[in-house]
Design a protein around this motif. Structure first.
Motif, PDB file in Angstrom:
ATOM      1  N   LYS A   1      10.037   4.157   0.578  1.00 37.35           N
ATOM      2  CA  LYS A   1      10.084   4.361  -0.853  1.00 37.35           C
ATOM      3  C   LYS A   1      10.600   2.952  -1.399  1.00 37.35           C
ATOM      4  O   LYS A   1       9.662   2.551  -2.343  1.00 37.35           O
ATOM      5  CB  LYS A   1      10.876   5.591  -1.266  1.00 37.35           C
ATOM      6  N   GLU A   2      11.482   2.428  -0.936  1.00 41.14           N
ATOM      7  CA  GLU A   2      11.960   1.151  -1.243  1.00 41.14           C
ATOM      8  C   GLU A   2      10.900  -0.057  -1.084  1.00 41.14           C
ATOM      9  O   GLU A   2      10.897  -0.876  -1.926  1.00 41.14           O
ATOM     10  CB  GLU A   2      13.337   0.986  -0.564  1.00 41.14           C
ATOM     11  N   THR A   3      10.206   0.336   0.071  1.00 37.35           N
ATOM     12  CA  THR A   3       9.131  -1.023   0.523  1.00 37.35           C
ATOM     13  C   THR A   3       7.962  -0.774  -0.543  1.00 37.35           C
ATOM     14  O   THR A   3       7.471  -1.796  -0.895  1.00 37.35           O
ATOM     15  CB  THR A   3       8.734  -0.502   1.903  1.00 37.35           C
ATOM     16  N   LEU A   4       7.838   0.363  -1.131  1.00 35.35           N
ATOM     17  CA  LEU A   4       6.490   0.607  -1.806  1.00 35.35           C
ATOM     18  C   LEU A   4       6.765  -0.137  -3.253  1.00 35.35           C
ATOM     19  O   LEU A   4       5.810  -0.467  -3.852  1.00 35.35           O
ATOM     20  CB  LEU A   4       6.326   1.999  -2.286  1.00 35.35           C
ATOM     21  N   GLY A   5       8.101  -0.330  -3.527  1.00 36.11           N
ATOM     22  CA  GLY A   5       8.477  -1.243  -4.827  1.00 36.11           C
ATOM     23  C   GLY A   5       8.557  -2.537  -4.338  1.00 36.11           C
ATOM     24  O   GLY A   5       8.952  -3.435  -5.441  1.00 36.11           O
ATOM     25  N   GLU A   6       8.322  -3.152  -3.370  1.00 38.83           N
ATOM     26  CA  GLU A   6       8.714  -4.615  -2.952  1.00 38.83           C
ATOM     27  C   GLU A   6       7.356  -5.378  -3.219  1.00 38.83           C
ATOM     28  O   GLU A   6       6.417  -5.013  -3.389  1.00 38.83           O
ATOM     29  CB  GLU A   6       9.077  -4.666  -1.760  1.00 38.83           C
ATOM     30  N   PRO A   7       7.641  -6.605  -3.758  1.00 41.02           N
ATOM     31  CA  PRO A   7       6.387  -7.613  -3.919  1.00 41.02           C
ATOM     32  C   PRO A   7       5.943  -8.098  -2.840  1.00 41.02           C
ATOM     33  O   PRO A   7       6.258  -7.892  -1.737  1.00 41.02           O
ATOM     34  CB  PRO A   7       7.101  -8.699  -4.652  1.00 41.02           C
ATOM     35  N   GLY A   8       4.446  -8.437  -2.894  1.00 39.15           N
ATOM     36  CA  GLY A   8       3.823  -9.051  -1.655  1.00 39.15           C
ATOM     37  C   GLY A   8       3.230  -8.150  -0.910  1.00 39.15           C
ATOM     38  O   GLY A   8       3.187  -6.890  -1.184  1.00 39.15           O
ATOM     39  N   ALA A   9       2.813  -8.857   0.391  1.00 38.22           N
ATOM     40  CA  ALA A   9       2.459  -7.943   1.277  1.00 38.22           C
ATOM     41  C   ALA A   9       3.079  -6.828   2.088  1.00 38.22           C
ATOM     42  O   ALA A   9       4.045  -7.435   2.663  1.00 38.22           O
ATOM     43  CB  ALA A   9       1.453  -8.711   2.426  1.00 38.22           C
ATOM     44  N   ILE A  10       2.914  -5.780   1.911  1.00 36.12           N
ATOM     45  CA  ILE A  10       3.968  -4.873   2.661  1.00 36.12           C
ATOM     46  C   ILE A  10       3.194  -3.748   3.706  1.00 36.12           C
ATOM     47  O   ILE A  10       3.978  -2.983   4.372  1.00 36.12           O
ATOM     48  CB  ILE A  10       4.718  -3.645   1.608  1.00 36.12           C
ATOM     49  N   GLY A  11       1.918  -3.994   3.777  1.00 38.01           N
ATOM     50  CA  GLY A  11       1.308  -3.018   4.399  1.00 38.01           C
ATOM     51  C   GLY A  11       1.700  -3.109   6.079  1.00 38.01           C
ATOM     52  O   GLY A  11       1.946  -1.926   6.652  1.00 38.01           O
ATOM     53  N   ARG A  12       1.806  -4.141   6.819  1.00 42.29           N
ATOM     54  CA  ARG A  12       2.355  -4.128   8.068  1.00 42.29           C
ATOM     55  C   ARG A  12       3.645  -3.733   8.277  1.00 42.29           C
ATOM     56  O   ARG A  12       4.214  -3.118   8.988  1.00 42.29           O
ATOM     57  CB  ARG A  12       2.555  -5.628   8.492  1.00 42.29           C
ATOM     58  N   LYS A  13       4.575  -3.717   7.241  1.00 45.91           N
ATOM     59  CA  LYS A  13       6.140  -3.313   7.306  1.00 45.91           C
ATOM     60  C   LYS A  13       6.074  -1.771   7.241  1.00 45.91           C
ATOM     61  O   LYS A  13       6.502  -0.970   7.883  1.00 45.91           O
ATOM     62  CB  LYS A  13       6.887  -3.780   6.191  1.00 45.91           C
ATOM     63  N   LEU A  14       5.160  -1.260   6.249  1.00 50.21           N
ATOM     64  CA  LEU A  14       4.972   0.327   6.032  1.00 50.21           C
ATOM     65  C   LEU A  14       4.495   0.835   7.433  1.00 50.21           C
ATOM     66  O   LEU A  14       4.759   1.861   7.909  1.00 50.21           O
ATOM     67  CB  LEU A  14       4.001   0.561   4.835  1.00 50.21           C
ATOM     68  N   ASP A  15       3.568   0.127   8.010  1.00 49.84           N
ATOM     69  CA  ASP A  15       2.736   0.544   9.077  1.00 49.84           C
ATOM     70  C   ASP A  15       3.807   0.808  10.324  1.00 49.84           C
ATOM     71  O   ASP A  15       3.796   1.683  11.105  1.00 49.84           O
ATOM     72  CB  ASP A  15       1.537  -0.389   9.650  1.00 49.84           C
ATOM     73  N   PHE A  16       4.714  -0.357  10.333  1.00 51.52           N
ATOM     74  CA  PHE A  16       5.850  -0.391  11.370  1.00 51.52           C
ATOM     75  C   PHE A  16       6.733   0.991  11.142  1.00 51.52           C
ATOM     76  O   PHE A  16       7.020   1.638  12.157  1.00 51.52           O
ATOM     77  CB  PHE A  16       6.467  -1.599  11.283  1.00 51.52           C
ATOM     78  N   ILE A  17       6.994   0.896  10.056  1.00 47.08           N
ATOM     79  CA  ILE A  17       8.046   2.089   9.608  1.00 47.08           C
ATOM     80  C   ILE A  17       7.286   3.602   9.987  1.00 47.08           C
ATOM     81  O   ILE A  17       8.022   4.332  10.638  1.00 47.08           O
ATOM     82  CB  ILE A  17       8.318   2.288   8.182  1.00 47.08           C
ATOM     83  N   THR A  18       6.066   3.538   9.792  1.00 50.80           N
ATOM     84  CA  THR A  18       5.162   5.016  10.058  1.00 50.80           C
ATOM     85  C   THR A  18       5.209   5.224  11.634  1.00 50.80           C
ATOM     86  O   THR A  18       5.405   6.252  11.822  1.00 50.80           O
ATOM     87  CB  THR A  18       3.796   4.820   9.416  1.00 50.80           C
ATOM     88  N   GLN A  19       5.161   4.085  12.219  1.00 48.58           N
ATOM     89  CA  GLN A  19       5.032   4.419  13.767  1.00 48.58           C
ATOM     90  C   GLN A  19       6.510   4.866  14.146  1.00 48.58           C
ATOM     91  O   GLN A  19       6.587   5.728  14.861  1.00 48.58           O
ATOM     92  CB  GLN A  19       4.913   3.041  14.606  1.00 48.58           C
TER      93      GLN A  19
END
Length: 293
Positions: free
Chosen positions: A235-253
């Motif tokens: 949820k916190e990452t969703l509000g971060e600026p810039g490219a966040i896709g890779r970070k979200l992918d890692f958290i999902t794993q």
């Protein structure tokens, strides 16, 4: 801010008695991959055009097509008819010799040579055209803004869906936290009933030992705590600026790994149903994350 990697942008600029149009299409990609399709007169401007895209797009496969329409001369393109006179003379000389044999009675026509690409060809020459270059930059900027506008709009929809999925996962975790103690209590009751069925009395010490062993093996408190932490981080990452896709992918794993561990340690049908539901939601999260820049 969530930005989708899928989008479309288009822009057009008027130049002299012609037009220049830029069309951009972007789809998912692990990195930034920009492909240009430029007319000959603008190929030497690809590097500058690429910089415009790199300033705004961080991830995705972007396909860019630039089209020029109008009077070629006003667009910096000059076409010239080229005739290979030396080759033409050889053709004519050889034709005379072949005709001397008397084997051919047909006469050569102008079309026999005009439509011979080896003899007659059209060649293009390009010249510097600052007005076209400026029109290209304007169209590139406008098309890129249009592309990013669509990507941002798609990103807002993705963010809304992900927040809904994360809320559902949190609810599953709350259900698991409630049911784990109930599962341990039911196990104690069943074990006590089995002991009474075999012998009239219950060995309280042995019963406590067996229950303690079961509780230790089925303890998922650490996994549940980590899952809560991962949901919060998402949820916190969703509000971060810039490219966040890779970070979200890692958290999902990481969330998937924790869910698998909870499922293997739960050892109860009621817990398994909740874990299956949670993993189903995680699959949806994973699919959506793949679309995020």
């Amino acid at each position: 801010m969530v930005t989708s990697m899928t989008g479309y942008g288009f822009a057009e600029e008027k130049i002299a008695d012609g037009r220049i149009s830029v069309e951009m299409k972007s789809v998912n990609h692990r990195f930034l991959d920009v492909q240009f399709h430029l007319p000959a007169v603008l190929r030497n401007q690809e590097e500058e055009a690429r910089k415009i895209v790199n300033e705004k797009v961080q991830r995705g496969k972007v396909d860019i097509t630039v089209t020029l329409t109008g009077n070629p001369s006003s667009l910096g393109v000059e076409k010239h008819l080229h005739i290979d006179w030396h080759l033409l003379r050889q053709y004519l000389q050889e034709a005379k010799q072949m005709q001397a044999f008397g084997a051919f009675d047909g006469k050569l026509s102008l079309n026999d040579f005009l439509f011979n690409e080896q003899i007659v060809s059209v060649q293009e020459e390009t010249r510097e055209a600052p007005a076209i270059h400026q029109a290209l930059w304007n169209a590139m900027h406008n098309a890129c803004n249009s592309l990013m506008s669509m990507r941002n709009k798609e990103g807002r929809l993705l963010s809304r869906d992900l927040e809904s999925y994360l809320q559902h996962i949190s609810q599953c975790l709350e259900v698991l936290e409630t049911r784990v103690p109930e599962v341990q209590s039911r196990y104690r009751q069943k074990l006590e009933q089995k002991m009474k069925a075999m012998v009239d009395t219950v060995d309280e010490e042995r019963l406590l030992t067996e229950v303690a062993v079961f509780a230790d093996k089925s303890d998922v408190s650490e996994e549940l705590a980590r899952m809560h932490a991962h949901v919060k981080q998402c949820k916190e990452t969703l509000g971060e600026p810039g490219a966040i896709g890779r970070k979200l992918d890692f958290i999902t794993q990481e969330m998937n790994r924790e869910a698998n561990t909870i499922g293997s340690k739960g050892n109860d049908q009621s817990l398994s149903k909740v874990v299956v539901e949670m993993k189903s939601i995680l699959e949806k999260v994973k699919e959506q994350v793949q679309n995020i820049e």
